[in-house]
Motif scaffolding. Sequence first.
Motif, PDB file in Angstrom:
ATOM      1  N   LEU A 170       0.834  -1.205   0.000  1.00 40.16           N
ATOM      2  CA  LEU A 170       0.000   0.000   0.000  1.00 40.16           C
ATOM      3  C   LEU A 170       0.864   1.248   0.000  1.00 40.16           C
ATOM      4  O   LEU A 170       0.613   2.191  -0.760  1.00 40.16           O
ATOM      5  N   ARG A 171       1.872   1.270   0.858  1.00 38.08           N
ATOM      6  CA  ARG A 171       2.729   2.449   0.933  1.00 38.08           C
ATOM      7  C   ARG A 171       3.532   2.632  -0.358  1.00 38.08           C
ATOM      8  O   ARG A 171       3.745   3.765  -0.804  1.00 38.08           O
ATOM      9  N   LYS A 172       3.969   1.548  -0.949  1.00 38.81           N
ATOM     10  CA  LYS A 172       4.736   1.625  -2.191  1.00 38.81           C
ATOM     11  C   LYS A 172       3.851   1.991  -3.372  1.00 38.81           C
ATOM     12  O   LYS A 172       4.294   2.641  -4.318  1.00 38.81           O
ATOM     13  N   GLY A 173       2.599   1.570  -3.337  1.00 39.28           N
ATOM     14  CA  GLY A 173       1.701   1.837  -4.450  1.00 39.28           C
ATOM     15  C   GLY A 173       1.884   0.895  -5.615  1.00 39.28           C
ATOM     16  O   GLY A 173       1.476   1.198  -6.744  1.00 39.28           O
ATOM     17  N   GLY A 174       2.491  -0.261  -5.386  1.00 37.75           N
ATOM     18  CA  GLY A 174       2.706  -1.238  -6.442  1.00 37.75           C
ATOM     19  C   GLY A 174       3.035  -2.592  -5.859  1.00 37.75           C
ATOM     20  O   GLY A 174       3.173  -2.754  -4.635  1.00 37.75           O
ATOM     21  N   MET A 175       3.164  -3.583  -6.741  1.00 37.81           N
ATOM     22  CA  MET A 175       3.422  -4.946  -6.300  1.00 37.81           C
ATOM     23  C   MET A 175       4.829  -5.076  -5.728  1.00 37.81           C
ATOM     24  O   MET A 175       5.784  -4.489  -6.240  1.00 37.81           O
ATOM     25  N   ILE A 176       4.949  -5.853  -4.657  1.00 40.29           N
ATOM     26  CA  ILE A 176       6.252  -6.221  -4.116  1.00 40.29           C
ATOM     27  C   ILE A 176       6.352  -7.742  -4.131  1.00 40.29           C
ATOM     28  O   ILE A 176       5.339  -8.444  -4.027  1.00 40.29           O
ATOM     29  N   SER A 177       7.563  -8.236  -4.282  1.00 39.14           N
ATOM     30  CA  SER A 177       7.765  -9.685  -4.301  1.00 39.14           C
ATOM     31  C   SER A 177       8.945 -10.045  -3.421  1.00 39.14           C
ATOM     32  O   SER A 177       9.942  -9.320  -3.371  1.00 39.14           O
TER      33      SER A 177
END
Length: 550
Positions: free
Chosen positions: A219-226
């Motif tokens: 949410l904080r990044k605003g994109g997918m994390i893996s």
Amino acid sequence: MDERQAWQSWQSGKAANRSFLQLTIASVENANIVPLMEAEPTIRTSATPGRIAFGSQRRSRPLWTTGSGYLIALGITLLALGIAVALDWPTRSPLAGVAFVVVAVTIIVTMGALRRSRELADSHAADLERLNEEIRRVANRASSLLDVTTALSEAKSVDEVTTVVLTNGLAMVEAARGVLVSVEGDRLRLLGTRGISAALEAELGNLTLDTEVPVVHALRKGGMISIESAEEFREKYGGVYQGLAELADMQTYLATPLVHAGETVGSMALHFKEAGAVGAADRTFTLLLAQAAATALHRARSYDAELDKRRRAEMLAHAREDVLGVVAHDLRNPLNLIQMTVELIIDEELPVERRKEMLGIALRAAKQMNRLIEDLLDHVRLQAGRLSLDVEDVSVHTIIQDAEENFRPLADRRHVHFETTGQDGVSVRADRIRVSQIVGNLIGNAIKFTPEQGIVKLRATPDDKQVVFQVVDDGPGIAADNISHLFDNFWQARKSDRRGVGLGLAIAKELVEAHGGKIWVESSIDRGSTFSFSLPAATLPADRTETVVS
């Protein structure tokens, strides 16, 4: 050398060449040269309308056939043999041995080339088979995605959307665990989990935008994390919550925000057992699931909001009916009592002592009416969601002292022992007046139903991030069938008792929950009752005051 010896030498060379030719043909036959095919993926129409099935069709593209191999090998051998015979006639020549060596080398090189061609063709066939298998897997997942999006489009409420995402959705992307979170303003609400223990799920229920877990990080990044290994997950997040390190048993972790029309409505985290879950196809299906879930969640929240408005309107209508019923019935008795006492007081011949007694009766009736009206107003405010709380740091000692001052005289008049215990230096974040109302309601009920010489106790105990208040009595207790109704509106265990309207405990419950606490009761017949409620312990500066609208 005479003619007869030359003829015998020629016959001997001819027999040797025939033997060599037979050996060559046998070698070619034993090489097991087969047609090499090249597999091409094809698309075939399925029996089901609208579906496309992927498969493979073998199309013969011979790189080297058995017949051509024989002809070439035979041609080379005959050519070499002709050269050898020509050079050997009519006498032997050293060039014959060279010719045979050339033939042998040519055949060996040819057979090696054939073997390498076959190995390369087999490798290509294996690659194509793997590609074909991947195409079939993608086709199956595409079909599953269609089923998931159909189910999400039919889901009406947020709970239904959560169920579809954490069951059908996880199965479609082949995830072993999942977490779904809703963003509601600056707060996060855990909608559900799958494959996670109940204890850890309870911890995740307290998520904030500052919590260091993947589903919030996305949410904080605003994109997918893996996260592509269990070791990396354990290193980054293992110490955030007790038990979170237990989740470090997977190979791949993905988390992505749920965005609809530019608005972030939630977040989703998925855990995979396979390390290959970060491939392009897997990421694509995960993003497609997130997009479908975001759209369904946005629509479901609108549906739930509308349903909640309708439910509130119905509750307000019922509340107005209940209030009118109470006004018509319960307020009539004290009002009639006031009217009767006033009529008696008007009599000039009424003795002074009797006049004072009548005034006392009228005053108590007026107080009872005032209490009923206050309860009714609080009930209406709570049902309408318009009750405000002036929250500040309140000392537990102050709450207990207020209870002592308000209820010690009443307990003495009823000959009930009233005891209080608390811990100094402990405070809660609460509205002081409303907390006194909660405590007063519970103590008032305890004193009312406790027989003479009985005991009523008020105690407060710190418990981690909250303070638990308890009102204990040794009265008659409450039947098990009645406990579930204690906090219902307008409910009374004794129908003949008209000293209230059955709103006291219902209002206490609403006020406790408005503070972020909870209330419960434990009781046994002839052994008394214990009413408990919790309030958040003070963690903010002592001079800070804030208004909370319930």
